[in-house]
Structures are given as structure tokens and as C-alpha cells.
Design an enzyme around this catalytic site. Structure first.
Site, PDB file in Angstrom:
ATOM      1  N   SER A 144      38.679  77.337 100.947  1.00  0.00           N
ATOM      2  CA  SER A 144      39.871  76.539 101.221  1.00  0.00           C
ATOM      3  C   SER A 144      40.445  76.937 102.564  1.00  0.00           C
ATOM      4  CB  SER A 144      40.913  76.768 100.128  1.00  0.00           C
ATOM      5  OG  SER A 144      42.164  76.232 100.488  1.00  0.00           O
ATOM      6  N   TYR A 157      45.796  82.498  95.252  1.00  0.00           N
ATOM      7  CA  TYR A 157      44.804  81.490  95.611  1.00  0.00           C
ATOM      8  C   TYR A 157      44.268  81.746  97.023  1.00  0.00           C
ATOM      9  CZ  TYR A 157      42.709  76.937  96.606  1.00  0.00           C
ATOM     10  OH  TYR A 157      41.839  75.937  96.956  1.00  0.00           O
TER      11      TYR A 157
END
Length: 252
Positions: A144, A157
Site C-alpha cells: 500500500s 496498517y
């Protein structure tokens, strides 16, 4: 980039980027194994939509350590070999440090790392064992942009994806002599069914403003980058991290 009779295992494959990737591989002639955790309905829909024949569903909760070995064993038993592993499954939990209690904070870190890092690491291990027996293969890990820009509302995350990047590059070096190639795709926010259901109009507008293209990525665009890194033509790109974020975050 064609994958005639190549065997592909994709985690988190029932929806979104995983589904688009499965469709793209199947259209190129591959036999696809769809791993999912719990959504039987979505998995069955994706399975039935795949072009070609010889695909298979694998329901396994990869956040459980023993399930990762079982998944690879099931896949190899079904297909005879594993050519490509795509570690796409991931979760994100909001846990802002200035507004959550300690129990929520620690829970978010533990659960996020179980799926986003530990499951991917364990699958890389078992996939590498299988690939070394058959002459090599490709591993593509889905990261990501949050690994680079920071995720203040979901720090676990961002940290898990940064660790995934580092692990992938370490494995790219270690596994190269075994003809196993490891790459990473780092998407920005992607237009998935889940995003459509959960984003407020204001959140959506803010996301659209992040990219000069004034739109989010389509799952098919992320899938294209995954297919490239899984192709034989991309072998010398092992260790690469490909950004697919519409210039919403640029890193040097």
C-alpha cells in the site's frame, strides 16, 4: 503476458483487487486457486465468473499459522505445482492513538499483523518450499502507499505494509538463486465494492482530490501490475515495488 496452464494462488480473492486479479490471470490461460476466509457467496460468484476451466476454491483463514501450510499443501495436491503466489489478503482497523483505549490499540496491532504480515510471511515460506521443488516461481505481495506516507488513523496498517515491503525485498535477494522472483505492488485507494459501501460522500470527495487524475484506482489497474510482476518477462524486476496510486503519493 500470457500464463497458459500456469497455476496461480491468490489470497483474499473473492472481491476487489483479488477478484480482478483472478479474472485477469484466468483470461490469460492460467488455472487459478481462489483463497478466501468466510464469504462463501462472494467466492462462489467470483469462481463462476472465471473464464476457462480447472479453477478451484480454497476456504482457509490464513491468519491462523497452521492454515497457511494447509493452504499450500491443498493447492499443490490439486494442481501439482505452484507457479505464482499473490498475497493480496489484508485488513485495516481504525485505532487513533489519541482516542482509543489500550485494549483496542493492542487488538488492532495484533489482528492487523496476523493477516497483513505474518500470514504473508508464512505463505511465502511454504510457497518457496513448493517452488524450490519444481524449479522456481513468482511471489507478488500487495502492499500500500500507506507504507510510505504514513497512516495516522491506522498506524498498524501502514507499519504492516512497510514490513511487508522490507520482507519482500529480503526474499527477492535470498530466493533469486532458486529462480523464485519476488515483487510488490503498492496501490493507493482503490474503487472496490467495499469502498463504495463504506465511504461517506465527504470521504470519497477527499480521496478523489488526492490524485491529479481526480479518481481512484480501478481494481483492474492494480491487477495489471500484479500480472506484470508474475510474468517471466519481469524476472529481472525482482525486488521491485510498483506504485499504483495515480500520483497521489510520490516517493523518491
Amino acid at each position: 503476458m500470457d500464463f497458459p496452464n500456469k497455476t496461480i494462488l491468490i489470497t483474499g480473492a473473492s472481491r476487489g483487487i483479488g477478484k480482478a486479479t483472478a479474472m485477469a490471470f484466468a483470461e490469460k490461460g492460467a488455472k487459478v486457486g481462489l483463497n478466501y476466509r468466510s464469504n462463501d457467496e462472494a467466492a462462489e460468484i467470483t469462481f463462476k465468473e472465471l473464464p476457462g476451466e480447472g479453477h478451484q476454491l480454497f476456504k482457509r483463514d490464513i491468519s491462523q499459522k497452521s492454515e497457511t501450510e494447509a493452504l499450500i499443501n491443498d493447492f499443490v495436491k490439486e494442481f501439482g505445482r505452484l507457479d505464482v503466489l499473490v498475497n493480496n489478503a489484508g485488513i485495516s482497523i481504525f485505532h487513533e492513538i489519541d482516542s482509543v483505549d489500550f485494549e483496542h490499540w493492542t487488538h488492532a496491532w495484533e489482528k492487523t499483523f496476523e493477516t497483513n504480515l505474518f500470514a504473508a510471511a508464512n505463505l511465502c515460506y511454504w510457497a518457496a518450499q513448493a517452488m524450490m521443488k519444481t524449479g522456481g516461481g513468482h511471489i507478488v505481495n500487495v502492499s500500500s502507499r500507506g507504507a510510505f506516507r504514513g497512516e495516522p488513523t491506522k498506524p498498524a496498517y501502514g507499519a504492516s505494509k512497510a514490513a511487508l515491503n522490507a520482507m519482500s525485498q529480503s526474499l527477492a535477494k535470498k530466493l533469486a538463486p532458486h529462480n523464485i522472483y519476488v515483487g510488490v505492488v503498492a496501490p493507493g485507494f482503490t474503487e472496490t465494492e467495499m469502498a463504495a459501501k463504506t465511504l461517506t460522500p465527504e470521504e470519497r470527495e477527499n480521496l478523489l482530490r488526492e490524485s491529479p487524475f481526480k479518481r481512484m484506482a480501478q481494481p483492474e489497474e492494480v491487477a495489471h501490475a500484479i500480472l506484470f510482476l508474475a510474468s517471466d518477462e519481469a524476472a529481472y524486476s525482482s525486488g521491485t515495488i510498483i506504485d499504483v496510486n495515480g500520483a497521489s503519493y510520490l516517493r523518491s
